[in-house]
Enzyme design. Sequence first.
Site, PDB file in Angstrom:
ATOM      1  N   ARG A 114       0.812  -1.228   0.000  1.00 12.57           N
ATOM      2  CA  ARG A 114       0.000   0.000   0.000  1.00 12.57           C
ATOM      3  C   ARG A 114       0.843   1.275   0.000  1.00 12.57           C
ATOM      4  O   ARG A 114       0.357   2.347   0.345  1.00 12.57           O
ATOM      5  CB  ARG A 114      -0.991   0.009   1.164  1.00 12.57           C
ATOM      6  CG  ARG A 114      -2.061  -1.073   1.041  1.00 12.57           C
ATOM      7  CD  ARG A 114      -3.210  -0.827   1.998  1.00 12.57           C
ATOM      8  NE  ARG A 114      -4.276  -1.790   1.753  1.00 12.57           N
ATOM      9  CZ  ARG A 114      -4.392  -2.962   2.392  1.00 12.57           C
ATOM     10  NH1 ARG A 114      -3.487  -3.289   3.314  1.00 12.57           N
ATOM     11  NH2 ARG A 114      -5.388  -3.775   2.128  1.00 12.57           N
ATOM     12  N   LYS A 136       2.576  11.527 -11.156  1.00 13.69           N
ATOM     13  CA  LYS A 136       1.808  10.504 -11.881  1.00 13.69           C
ATOM     14  C   LYS A 136       2.651   9.247 -11.998  1.00 13.69           C
ATOM     15  O   LYS A 136       3.834   9.306 -12.322  1.00 13.69           O
ATOM     16  CB  LYS A 136       1.468  10.981 -13.297  1.00 13.69           C
ATOM     17  CG  LYS A 136       0.220  11.820 -13.418  1.00 13.69           C
ATOM     18  CD  LYS A 136      -0.055  12.058 -14.901  1.00 13.69           C
ATOM     19  CE  LYS A 136      -1.312  12.864 -15.125  1.00 13.69           C
ATOM     20  NZ  LYS A 136      -1.570  13.065 -16.570  1.00 13.69           N
ATOM     21  N   GLU A 178       8.923  17.502 -25.505  1.00 16.07           N
ATOM     22  CA  GLU A 178       8.195  17.976 -24.334  1.00 16.07           C
ATOM     23  C   GLU A 178       8.646  19.378 -23.926  1.00 16.07           C
ATOM     24  O   GLU A 178       7.863  20.164 -23.400  1.00 16.07           O
ATOM     25  CB  GLU A 178       8.364  16.998 -23.169  1.00 16.07           C
ATOM     26  CG  GLU A 178       7.763  15.617 -23.412  1.00 16.07           C
ATOM     27  CD  GLU A 178       6.239  15.581 -23.310  1.00 16.07           C
ATOM     28  OE1 GLU A 178       5.631  16.622 -22.996  1.00 16.07           O
ATOM     29  OE2 GLU A 178       5.663  14.502 -23.536  1.00 16.07           O
ATOM     30  N   LYS A 215       6.207  22.998 -16.030  1.00 21.72           N
ATOM     31  CA  LYS A 215       5.383  21.846 -15.658  1.00 21.72           C
ATOM     32  C   LYS A 215       5.042  21.881 -14.182  1.00 21.72           C
ATOM     33  O   LYS A 215       3.907  21.568 -13.790  1.00 21.72           O
ATOM     34  CB  LYS A 215       6.078  20.531 -16.010  1.00 21.72           C
ATOM     35  CG  LYS A 215       5.226  19.337 -15.590  1.00 21.72           C
ATOM     36  CD  LYS A 215       5.618  18.018 -16.163  1.00 21.72           C
ATOM     37  CE  LYS A 215       4.590  16.951 -15.755  1.00 21.72           C
ATOM     38  NZ  LYS A 215       4.930  15.606 -16.261  1.00 21.72           N
ATOM     39  N   GLU A 225      -5.251  16.590 -12.007  1.00 21.71           N
ATOM     40  CA  GLU A 225      -5.684  16.708 -13.405  1.00 21.71           C
ATOM     41  C   GLU A 225      -7.194  16.906 -13.537  1.00 21.71           C
ATOM     42  O   GLU A 225      -7.872  16.242 -14.312  1.00 21.71           O
ATOM     43  CB  GLU A 225      -5.242  15.480 -14.217  1.00 21.71           C
ATOM     44  CG  GLU A 225      -5.207  15.732 -15.715  1.00 21.71           C
ATOM     45  CD  GLU A 225      -4.559  14.611 -16.501  1.00 21.71           C
ATOM     46  OE1 GLU A 225      -4.416  14.786 -17.715  1.00 21.71           O
ATOM     47  OE2 GLU A 225      -4.194  13.571 -15.923  1.00 21.71           O
ATOM     48  N   ARG A 229      -4.053  21.072 -15.462  1.00 22.63           N
ATOM     49  CA  ARG A 229      -3.062  20.039 -15.782  1.00 22.63           C
ATOM     50  C   ARG A 229      -3.365  19.324 -17.090  1.00 22.63           C
ATOM     51  O   ARG A 229      -2.474  18.768 -17.727  1.00 22.63           O
ATOM     52  CB  ARG A 229      -2.972  19.029 -14.634  1.00 22.63           C
ATOM     53  CG  ARG A 229      -1.864  18.009 -14.832  1.00 22.63           C
ATOM     54  CD  ARG A 229      -1.591  17.211 -13.580  1.00 22.63           C
ATOM     55  NE  ARG A 229      -0.489  16.287 -13.776  1.00 22.63           N
ATOM     56  CZ  ARG A 229       0.187  15.693 -12.799  1.00 22.63           C
ATOM     57  NH1 ARG A 229      -0.132  15.934 -11.542  1.00 22.63           N
ATOM     58  NH2 ARG A 229       1.179  14.871 -13.071  1.00 22.63           N
ATOM     59  N   ASN A 233      -1.471  17.569 -21.767  1.00 29.57           N
ATOM     60  CA  ASN A 233      -1.777  16.481 -22.693  1.00 29.57           C
ATOM     61  C   ASN A 233      -1.827  16.933 -24.151  1.00 29.57           C
ATOM     62  O   ASN A 233      -2.122  16.110 -25.026  1.00 29.57           O
ATOM     63  CB  ASN A 233      -3.117  15.836 -22.315  1.00 29.57           C
ATOM     64  CG  ASN A 233      -3.035  15.077 -21.010  1.00 29.57           C
ATOM     65  OD1 ASN A 233      -2.179  14.230 -20.825  1.00 29.57           O
ATOM     66  ND2 ASN A 233      -3.932  15.384 -20.083  1.00 29.57           N
ATOM     67  N   HIS A 236      -0.913  14.590 -27.046  1.00 27.37           N
ATOM     68  CA  HIS A 236      -0.807  13.219 -26.549  1.00 27.37           C
ATOM     69  C   HIS A 236      -1.968  12.316 -26.958  1.00 27.37           C
ATOM     70  O   HIS A 236      -1.817  11.096 -26.965  1.00 27.37           O
ATOM     71  CB  HIS A 236      -0.668  13.233 -25.024  1.00 27.37           C
ATOM     72  CG  HIS A 236       0.695  13.648 -24.554  1.00 27.37           C
ATOM     73  ND1 HIS A 236       1.235  14.878 -24.854  1.00 27.37           N
ATOM     74  CD2 HIS A 236       1.630  13.000 -23.816  1.00 27.37           C
ATOM     75  CE1 HIS A 236       2.446  14.965 -24.313  1.00 27.37           C
ATOM     76  NE2 HIS A 236       2.702  13.839 -23.688  1.00 27.37           N
ATOM     77  N   HIS A 240      -0.182   9.497 -28.614  1.00 28.72           N
ATOM     78  CA  HIS A 240      -0.161   8.192 -27.951  1.00 28.72           C
ATOM     79  C   HIS A 240      -0.727   7.102 -28.852  1.00 28.72           C
ATOM     80  O   HIS A 240      -0.239   5.963 -28.844  1.00 28.72           O
ATOM     81  CB  HIS A 240      -0.971   8.249 -26.655  1.00 28.72           C
ATOM     82  CG  HIS A 240      -0.185   8.695 -25.467  1.00 28.72           C
ATOM     83  ND1 HIS A 240      -0.774   9.059 -24.271  1.00 28.72           N
ATOM     84  CD2 HIS A 240       1.150   8.836 -25.266  1.00 28.72           C
ATOM     85  CE1 HIS A 240       0.157   9.402 -23.396  1.00 28.72           C
ATOM     86  NE2 HIS A 240       1.332   9.278 -23.980  1.00 28.72           N
ATOM     87  N   HIS A 256       8.707   8.060 -27.740  1.00 29.62           N
ATOM     88  CA  HIS A 256       7.580   8.850 -27.236  1.00 29.62           C
ATOM     89  C   HIS A 256       7.557  10.262 -27.826  1.00 29.62           C
ATOM     90  O   HIS A 256       6.533  10.710 -28.351  1.00 29.62           O
ATOM     91  CB  HIS A 256       7.640   8.932 -25.709  1.00 29.62           C
ATOM     92  CG  HIS A 256       6.603   9.832 -25.120  1.00 29.62           C
ATOM     93  ND1 HIS A 256       5.276   9.492 -25.018  1.00 29.62           N
ATOM     94  CD2 HIS A 256       6.697  11.096 -24.597  1.00 29.62           C
ATOM     95  CE1 HIS A 256       4.600  10.484 -24.464  1.00 29.62           C
ATOM     96  NE2 HIS A 256       5.443  11.460 -24.205  1.00 29.62           N
TER      97      HIS A 256
END
Length: 355
Positions: A114, A136, A178, A215, A225, A229, A233, A236, A240, A256
Site C-alpha cells: 500500500r 503521476k 516535451e 510543468k 488533473e 493540468r 496532454n 498526446h 499516444h 515517445h
Amino acid sequence: MKPIQNNNYKVYFDNSLNTLTEVLAQKNYSKVFILTDEVTGELCLPVLREKLPDLDNFDLIEVPNGEENKNIDFCIGIWRTLLDFEADRNAILINLGGGVVTDMGSFAASTFKRGIDFLQIPTTLLSQVDASVGGKTGIDMDDVKNIIGTFAQPQAVIISTDFLKTLSDRQMTSGFAEVIKHGIIADENFFNEVAVLDNAREVSEAQIYHSVHIKNVVVTEDPYERGLRKTLNYGHTIGHAVESWSLSNEKNPLLHGEAIAIGMICEGYLAHKLAGLSADDLEIISQTFLKFYGKYEIRGGIERALLEVMKNDKKNTAGKISFSLPDKIGHCLFDIFVEENLILESLDYYRGLSR
C-alpha cells in the site's frame, strides 16, 4: 540552481548528486533499492556510484529497456524482488532511469504494501522535463499507454544533466518534444527561444530548468488533473495512438517524443479549426516539429485502429474524445471534444505537409 518547490517535494538540480545522500538521511530507511533498466544500469549507475562512493548499501533491481516492457508482467517482477529481499514499508525505491523506469518504478512503489517511499533520478531529457515531475505513476495495458496508474508523490526528484551525455542524439531529440510543448502551452517567449536551436543537444541547463518550472507550476496548481493540468496532454491524444500503433507494428518503433511531435502537429490543426489558433501559428508549430523530427509516414488504413486507441484515452468523457488545444502559442485550452471526421482530417493535414 535553486530547488523547484512542489506542494509535496522538491526538484533539485544537482550534478554532484549529493542531494541524494541528504534526502536519504532525512529518514531511517530499513532498506534502499535502486531500479534501473539494462541501459541505465550499464551507463548511469556507475556515474551514481562514482559521485557517491559511500552509497553501497543497496539492492539492485533491473528491468528490460523499452516502452514495450512497461507493463504489469515486469511490474510483478519488481514487486516479487521487493518481497524476496524483505522490503518493508520503511524501505525506499530509487528510480534511476528514463520515463519507463520512473513511471513503472513509482507505480510499483506506490502500490507495494500500500505504498513505500520512492525517489526519482531521471536520466533522459524526456524523464527530466516530463515523466519524473508531477506525481503521476503508470504502466501500459493492451497498447494503451499509462492506463493503469496512481497519483503518488516522490520524496524528491534529483536532476543531473550530466546523465544526458549518455544519451543518443535520437533520445535527446525525443525528450526535446516535451520542452517545445511547454512553450506552446504556457510560454511563447520560451517557445521562440528553443524553436530556433539547431538541434536538441543545444538545449541548455537553464532551459531544462525553465521547462521543469513550467510543468511544476501546472501540476502544483492542479495535482489531480481536474483542470489546468490537462493542458500538458496537448499532442498526446493522437500522439499516444500513433506511438501505440508503432510499438505494435514496427521493428523500429517511434520513441515517445517522436510520436508526440506528430500529435502536436495534428492537434495543432484541430486547434486551428476549433480553438482559434491562427494559420500563422499552425504553420510555425508544424514547421518547428518537422525541422527537428522530419516526416513520418502515417500509413493508410490504420485510421480505425488509431481511433480505437484514442477512445480509451483517460481524458475522455461519455465516449467523447477529449483534447487540449492551444488557442495561440503560449496558451492552451482543455476539455475540447472533437468529432472523428475532424480527427481524420488532421491526419490528412499531417500527411500533406512538406518540409
